[in-house]
Scaffold this motif. Structure first.
Motif, short mmCIF file in Angstrom:
data_model
loop_
_atom_site.label_atom_id
_atom_site.label_comp_id
_atom_site.label_asym_id
_atom_site.label_seq_id
_atom_site.Cartn_x
_atom_site.Cartn_y
_atom_site.Cartn_z
N UNK A 68 0.81 -1.12 -0.02
CA UNK A 68 -0.10 -0.03 0.10
C UNK A 68 0.81 1.27 0.01
N UNK A 69 1.86 1.20 0.73
CA UNK A 69 3.06 2.50 0.74
C UNK A 69 3.35 2.64 -0.62
N UNK A 70 3.85 1.68 -1.55
CA UNK A 70 4.25 1.64 -2.69
C UNK A 70 3.18 2.14 -3.73
N UNK A 71 2.04 1.72 -3.57
CA UNK A 71 0.86 2.41 -4.35
C UNK A 71 0.87 3.96 -3.94
N UNK A 72 0.80 4.14 -2.73
CA UNK A 72 0.64 5.67 -2.59
C UNK A 72 2.08 6.44 -2.93
N UNK A 73 2.94 5.77 -2.94
CA UNK A 73 4.27 6.66 -3.46
C UNK A 73 4.12 6.67 -5.19
N UNK A 74 3.68 5.82 -5.65
CA UNK A 74 3.46 5.73 -7.22
C UNK A 74 2.36 7.03 -7.37
N UNK A 75 1.24 7.01 -6.66
CA UNK A 75 0.42 8.17 -6.86
C UNK A 75 1.01 9.45 -6.49
N UNK A 76 1.84 9.68 -5.49
CA UNK A 76 2.67 11.00 -5.21
C UNK A 76 3.61 11.20 -6.44
N UNK A 77 4.24 10.25 -6.87
CA UNK A 77 5.17 10.39 -8.22
C UNK A 77 4.59 10.78 -9.51
#
Length: 453
Positions: A221-230
């Motif tokens: 979930x953190x990875x998906x959140x990071x991807x959305x941020x980027x």
């Protein structure tokens, strides 16, 4: 107007109930005993229901509204529809003469009908002569959008730093901090006017308490959140559809700018999800001519059902315009050329293997996609090898889709099993990484759809 010879099923009526208590109470009033002076005509059903007081309750339902049924009852209930409206519609749906066809409604029903139809006509006239919201000063709108983009960028940058701190300190910190850390971060995202980020951050707080394997799930979930941020921070490098998807996931406003598509739209499913301050209603539609599957969203304040209501099994001829973004599933309801009416239409289906492949393809366009709408053909609900788990086995191939944990805990699972009885059925639902959530099913032979949500 709704043809009085075309009756709704009891299932379609009960799908209108705002909660289980109303469904139970309405079912008790679906008999002729408490009703008098009931009638139907020109898309309207009315009647007097005996209550605890000396005067019966005056109940009337307008079925001719293209946005779904509208209700009026003299009872003090704040639920819409109330139990009296549900009972009256159940009595009408039986079609045994208990609610006879009458030329004209009584005066008390006619007054309400005339008033609401005059107001509806007035709104159409006013909207036809006014300009679109915000069009009076496009430069001011542009400046507001730029200021909000700056705040969202600041919020995304701050969130990136917080995620980096979490990974640097170790995921065990998330278990020790509890919900407090995530709630504070979510509040910062609300301040940044990025509600989509805030919602995803709040969901992270529940992951450490979700059982064995939670560190892997939290990292995902953190990875998906990071991807959305980027995606937001580098949105100028993205294809237009993917950039629109990022904006949508962040919760930024958008308008349905796609060309309107007129079709006969079959209502596949309708269900509500309740949050502390908001109730969201999701209505899935299938175009008989276009073959498109579209999603309508409507909202209501906490404790109140959203206004738009389209029971499963009805079809309406209307224009739909899609919102921007990959997949273009969400749409806005435009001009309605005829009110909803029951039909015998069924959507075409695919195999379980094709459903899984469809979700995989959709992830390439929208990495944050939880599920896609899919109709499965000829599947049989069967117990899975793991105790308490179920799956939909393909009757034509050696493949199956597991049911999601939420689907296994719903009463709809047993309705699906009873409908199947070991034979293949057609099932519409949402297919995602957690499995398949069945929402509506049809028997192999003739028969009305059965709602499972």
């Amino acid at each position: 107007m709704t043809e009085q010879g075309v009756r709704w099923t009891a299932e379609q009526v009960l799908a209108l109930a705002p909660d289980a208590a109303s469904r139970k109470a309405g079912s008790k009033l679906g008999t002729a005993g408490p009703w008098s002076e009931s009638g139907s005509g020109e898309g309207t059903v009315w009647g007097l229901c005996k209550g605890s007081g000396s005067r019966p309750y005056q109940t009337v339902v307008d079925l001719a509204d293209a946005a779904g049924p509208a209700y009026k009852c003299s009872c003090p209930s704040r639920k819409f529809p109330c139990k009296h409206a549900l009972g009256l519609l159940l009595l009408w749906a039986e079609g045994d003469g208990a609610v006879p066809a009458v030329a004209e409604p009584p005066e008390w029903a006619e007054q309400w009908l005339s008033g609401r139809r005059r107001r509806a006509e007035s709104k159409r006239t006013e909207s036809g002569g006014s300009s679109a919201p915000g069009s009076a000063d496009p430069e001011a709108a542009r400046r507001r959008a730029e200021r909000r983009a700056e705040r969202v960028t600041a919020g995304a940058t701050e969130l990136e730093q917080r995620l980096a701190d979490l990974l640097r300190g170790g995921l065990a910190l998330a278990e020790q901090a509890g919900y407090g850390m995530w709630d504070e971060t979510a509040a910062r995202m609300v301040d940044a006017q990025a509600p989509g980020l805030a919602s995803r951050v709040r969901e992270l707080g529940a992951v450490p308490a979700s059982g064995p394997g939670w560190p892997a799930r939290l990292l995902e979930e953190c990875a998906l959140l990071h991807l959305l941020d980027q995606g937001w921070l580098r949105r100028d490098r993205l294809p237009d559809d993917l950039a629109d998807t990022v904006r949508s996931r962040l919760g930024l406003p958008a308008s349905a700018d796609g060309p309107p598509v007129r079709d006969r739209w079959l209502v596949l499913a309708q269900y509500d999800t309740a949050e502390p301050k908001l109730t969201t209603r999701r209505i899935w539609l299938h175009g008989a001519e276009s073959g498109h599957t579209r999603l309508l969203l409507s909202y209501g304040a906490a404790g109140r059902a959203p206004e738009l209501s389209l029971p499963v099994g009805l079809a309406l001829e209307a224009d739909l315009s899609v919102f921007p973004g990959a997949g273009r599933l969400r749409a806005a309801l435009g001009e309605q050329h005829a009110p909803p009416a029951p039909v015998a239409l069924r959507p075409p289906g695919v195999s379980t293997a094709q459903a899984a492949a469809r979700y995989g393809d959709a992830l390439g366009e929208d990495p944050w996609l939880e599920s896609v709408p899919v109709t499965l053909d000829r599947v049989i609900p069967t117990p899975d090898t793991e105790p308490g788990c179920w799956q939909l086995a393909d009757a034509e191939a050696d493949s199956a889709l597991p049911l999601t944990p939420s689907a296994r805990s719903r009463p709809g699972l047993w309705r699906l099993v009873a409908l199947s009885g070991g034979a293949p059925v057609k099932v519409f639902g949402e297919c995602g990484h957690r499995g398949f959530t069945p929402l509506t099913a049809w028997p192999e032979g003739p028969g009305a759809p059965v709602t499972l949500c």
